[in-house]
Design a protein around this motif. Structure first.
Motif, mmCIF file in Angstrom:
data_model
loop_
_atom_site.group_PDB
_atom_site.id
_atom_site.type_symbol
_atom_site.label_atom_id
_atom_site.label_comp_id
_atom_site.label_asym_id
_atom_site.label_seq_id
_atom_site.Cartn_x
_atom_site.Cartn_y
_atom_site.Cartn_z
ATOM 1 N N GLU A 99 80.466 -4.762 -11.783
ATOM 2 C CA GLU A 99 81.203 -4.311 -10.483
ATOM 3 C C GLU A 99 82.331 -3.581 -10.855
ATOM 4 O O GLU A 99 82.883 -2.706 -10.091
ATOM 5 C CB GLU A 99 81.347 -5.175 -9.545
ATOM 6 C CG GLU A 99 82.382 -6.553 -10.157
ATOM 7 C CD GLU A 99 81.797 -7.432 -10.805
ATOM 8 O OE1 GLU A 99 82.432 -8.431 -11.145
ATOM 9 O OE2 GLU A 99 80.641 -7.310 -11.227
ATOM 10 N N ASP A 100 82.986 -3.469 -12.077
ATOM 11 C CA ASP A 100 84.060 -2.951 -12.554
ATOM 12 C C ASP A 100 83.494 -1.293 -12.638
ATOM 13 O O ASP A 100 84.543 -0.598 -12.656
ATOM 14 C CB ASP A 100 84.519 -3.461 -13.849
ATOM 15 C CG ASP A 100 85.198 -4.841 -13.895
ATOM 16 O OD1 ASP A 100 85.465 -5.493 -12.838
ATOM 17 O OD2 ASP A 100 85.091 -5.677 -14.927
ATOM 18 N N TYR A 101 82.612 -1.114 -12.829
ATOM 19 C CA TYR A 101 81.912 0.215 -13.175
ATOM 20 C C TYR A 101 81.306 0.726 -11.806
ATOM 21 O O TYR A 101 80.994 2.017 -11.831
ATOM 22 C CB TYR A 101 81.081 0.348 -14.108
ATOM 23 C CG TYR A 101 81.834 0.275 -15.594
ATOM 24 C CD1 TYR A 101 82.234 1.434 -15.911
ATOM 25 C CD2 TYR A 101 81.975 -1.068 -16.055
ATOM 26 C CE1 TYR A 101 82.918 1.300 -17.381
ATOM 27 C CE2 TYR A 101 82.491 -1.118 -17.135
ATOM 28 C CZ TYR A 101 82.759 -0.109 -17.915
ATOM 29 O OH TYR A 101 83.699 0.201 -19.056
ATOM 30 N N GLN A 102 81.151 0.139 -10.715
ATOM 31 C CA GLN A 102 80.471 0.617 -9.496
ATOM 32 C C GLN A 102 81.064 1.874 -9.130
ATOM 33 O O GLN A 102 80.276 2.682 -8.533
ATOM 34 C CB GLN A 102 80.392 -0.431 -8.180
ATOM 35 C CG GLN A 102 79.679 -1.946 -8.594
ATOM 36 C CD GLN A 102 78.316 -1.702 -8.991
ATOM 37 O OE1 GLN A 102 77.608 -0.709 -8.938
ATOM 38 N NE2 GLN A 102 77.735 -2.667 -10.012
ATOM 39 N N ASP A 103 82.185 2.206 -9.302
ATOM 40 C CA ASP A 103 82.882 3.447 -8.684
ATOM 41 C C ASP A 103 82.936 4.384 -9.625
ATOM 42 O O ASP A 103 83.661 5.398 -9.375
ATOM 43 C CB ASP A 103 84.229 2.916 -7.888
ATOM 44 C CG ASP A 103 84.084 2.135 -6.716
ATOM 45 O OD1 ASP A 103 83.213 2.194 -6.191
ATOM 46 O OD2 ASP A 103 85.253 1.004 -6.639
ATOM 47 N N THR A 104 82.650 4.350 -10.856
ATOM 48 C CA THR A 104 82.636 5.378 -11.840
ATOM 49 C C THR A 104 81.626 6.267 -11.804
ATOM 50 O O THR A 104 80.407 5.592 -11.497
ATOM 51 C CB THR A 104 82.844 4.817 -13.159
ATOM 52 O OG1 THR A 104 81.924 3.906 -13.547
ATOM 53 C CG2 THR A 104 83.973 3.687 -13.125
ATOM 54 N N ARG A 105 82.041 7.408 -12.267
ATOM 55 C CA ARG A 105 80.660 8.421 -12.087
ATOM 56 C C ARG A 105 79.838 8.132 -13.372
ATOM 57 O O ARG A 105 78.491 8.398 -13.281
ATOM 58 C CB ARG A 105 81.470 9.774 -12.807
ATOM 59 C CG ARG A 105 80.526 10.950 -13.024
ATOM 60 C CD ARG A 105 81.365 11.960 -13.645
ATOM 61 N NE ARG A 105 81.740 11.682 -15.257
ATOM 62 C CZ ARG A 105 80.875 11.966 -16.418
ATOM 63 N NH1 ARG A 105 79.865 12.550 -15.955
ATOM 64 N NH2 ARG A 105 81.360 11.557 -17.530
ATOM 65 N N ALA A 120 85.338 5.397 -23.739
ATOM 66 C CA ALA A 120 83.936 5.754 -24.032
ATOM 67 C C ALA A 120 83.075 5.254 -23.254
ATOM 68 O O ALA A 120 82.029 5.467 -23.291
ATOM 69 C CB ALA A 120 83.941 4.429 -25.251
ATOM 70 N N SER A 121 83.511 4.415 -22.128
ATOM 71 C CA SER A 121 82.656 4.052 -21.158
ATOM 72 C C SER A 121 82.477 4.818 -19.756
ATOM 73 O O SER A 121 81.970 4.583 -18.878
ATOM 74 C CB SER A 121 82.689 2.414 -20.764
ATOM 75 O OG SER A 121 83.969 2.440 -20.177
ATOM 76 N N LEU A 122 83.658 5.925 -19.956
ATOM 77 C CA LEU A 122 83.966 6.522 -18.750
ATOM 78 C C LEU A 122 83.332 7.813 -18.973
ATOM 79 O O LEU A 122 82.804 8.604 -18.085
ATOM 80 C CB LEU A 122 85.337 6.579 -18.504
ATOM 81 C CG LEU A 122 86.082 4.979 -18.363
ATOM 82 C CD1 LEU A 122 87.479 5.185 -18.131
ATOM 83 C CD2 LEU A 122 85.390 4.618 -16.909
#
Ligand code: FES
Ligand code: FE2
Length: 416
Positions: free
Chosen positions: A261-267, A217-219
């Motif tokens: 920061e957990d999401y910094q590398d995600t699209r 859901a968040s990706l």
């Protein structure tokens, strides 16, 4: 491989690991689809068919489906709800051809057999013939030729129907967790805002998985993640009923500060994105518990949702092994003021086939379905958070998907 109880499924073995491995043939095999209609949609289940608010008055009806069987949901003169197959007892024509309407009785257009609001046959043209010619046989009994009836029951304004004579009462079928989740949202009278309809070129169970899946859901959903509607780092739960057939995801917006920061590398996270019209997400805190997102999946065909101030039911209608229809009915409360109507309608742009979030789920289903049409005995691998069907007090899990598959396997007749 596990033992398979039913010879009809014998050509498709389910891996011994159970619900965490789903052989692709389950999504693409026409024989599995046929068996689902019989054992699941016409078997021991209650299918969601309507909101009571869609048919408030005597004579109101709605046409819809239980599995892929066309049905009519009707309100009779005494206020009672009825469900029957939308198929004339004469030669099979649909007796209702509109989505919704209001009638005094139902008249089949083909030879004008007439039925009352409860589905009983009340009129047959030329029954006694014309000028001594023709007519129905002497022993013709109208009572024997009504519409095929289903059991119907409502809970907190949601209407369900079943072909089964033996399935437990609706309250027991739902169980405490889904009941409470439904009653929380349906806490006061509602008004229907409208429907959105989406046809998806994939098997319906890929969507059943999707609605039990906090992992994606968040990706997958850029909008969700970027604007904080849902992130796996938020406080939330993924829980099931005792039989694992229903599941609920919840999340609390604004509880993950400092963890982005957990999401910094995600699209799907881009801190530079801003809304040119921030009023899209303006809203009101409606529930005292602070929960801002609820996705309740009720087996087999219902999703009840609260995403911020959008409230909706989604009905999954299978249309063959490789296609389903998704009907989103959005609603608000009958006592909403004009501002709240505007808020709900604006936020409604988040969902549905042309929305900012949910069209991605339809696309995700299609890109899976297109890729699994061969290698039917190969399987998916479902293991985020562990390979068991278990509840989680967090959102980094696929446990509810495994629960769905274990229940599905059992009622379909795969391994015990
Ligand atoms: S099929 Fe309905 S009246 Fe003949
Ligand atoms: Fe999604």
């Amino acid at each position: 491989m596990n033992a398979i109880r039913d010879p009809a499924l014998g050509h498709l073995a389910w891996p011994a690991a159970g619900g965490s491995r789903v052989p692709f043939g389950v999504f693409t095999d026409p024989a599995v689809y046929e068996l689902e209609q019989q054992r699941l949609f016409r078997g021991e289940s209650w299918s969601f068919v309507a909101l009571e608010a869609e048919i408030p008055n005597s004579g109101d009806y709605k046409t819809t489906f239980v599995g892929d069987s066309p049905v009519v949901i009707s309100r009779a003169e005494d206020g009672s709800l009825h469900a029957y197959v939308n198929r004339c007892a004469h030669r099979g024509a649909a007796i209702c051809r509109e989505l919704r309407g209001n009638v005094q009785n139902h008249l089949c257009v083909y030879h004008q057999w007439a039925y009352d609001l409860k589905g009983n046959l009340i009129g047959v043209p030329f029954r006694r013939g014309l000028n001594g010619q023709g007519g129905m046989p002497a022993d013709f009994d109208m009572k024997q030729h009504g519409l095929q009836k289903l059991r119907v029951q409502a809970l907190a304004g949601l209407v369900f129907a079943t072909f089964s004579e033996s399935v437990e009462p609706l309250e027991d079928y739902l169980g405490p967790m889904p009941r409470q989740a439904i009653e929380r949202i349906m806490s006061r009278p509602i008004k229907v805002l409208g429907d959105q309809r989406q046809f998806v070129a994939g098997n319906w169970k890929l969507y059943a998985e999707n609605t039990r899946d906090p992992y994606h859901a968040s990706l997958l959903h850029l909008f969700h993640c970027t604007f904080g509607l849902y992130r796996s780092s938020q406080k939330g739960v993924s829980v099931m009923d005792a039989k694992h057939r229903h599941s609920m995801l919840t999340a609390m917006r604004g509880t993950d500060d400092g963890k982005l920061e957990d999401y910094q590398d995600t699209r799907t996270y881009n801190a530079d994105f801003v809304l040119s019209d921030p009023s899209l997400l303006a809203g009101r805190q409606e529930f005292d518990d602070g929960v801002t997102l609820v996705i309740l999946a009720v087996f087999p065909n219902l999703v009840v949702q609260q995403i911020s101030n959008t409230l909706a039911v989604r009905q999954i209608i299978p249309r063959g092994v490789d296609k389903f229809e998704l009907v989103w009915t959005q609603f608000g409360y009958a006592d909403d003021d004009a501002d709240m109507d505007l808020i709900r309608n604006k936020q409604g742009n988040l969902i549905g086939p042309a929305g900012l979030v949910s069209m991605e789920d339809g696309e995700a289903v299609e890109i899976v379905h297109r890729s699994i049409i061969r290698d039917q005995d190969k399987s998916s691998y479902i293991a985020m958070g562990g390979e068991q069907a278990k509840d989680a007090q967090h959102l980094v899990t696929e446990g509810s998907i495994i629960g769905f598959w274990e229940y599905y396997r059992e009622i379909m007749g795969w391994a015990a």
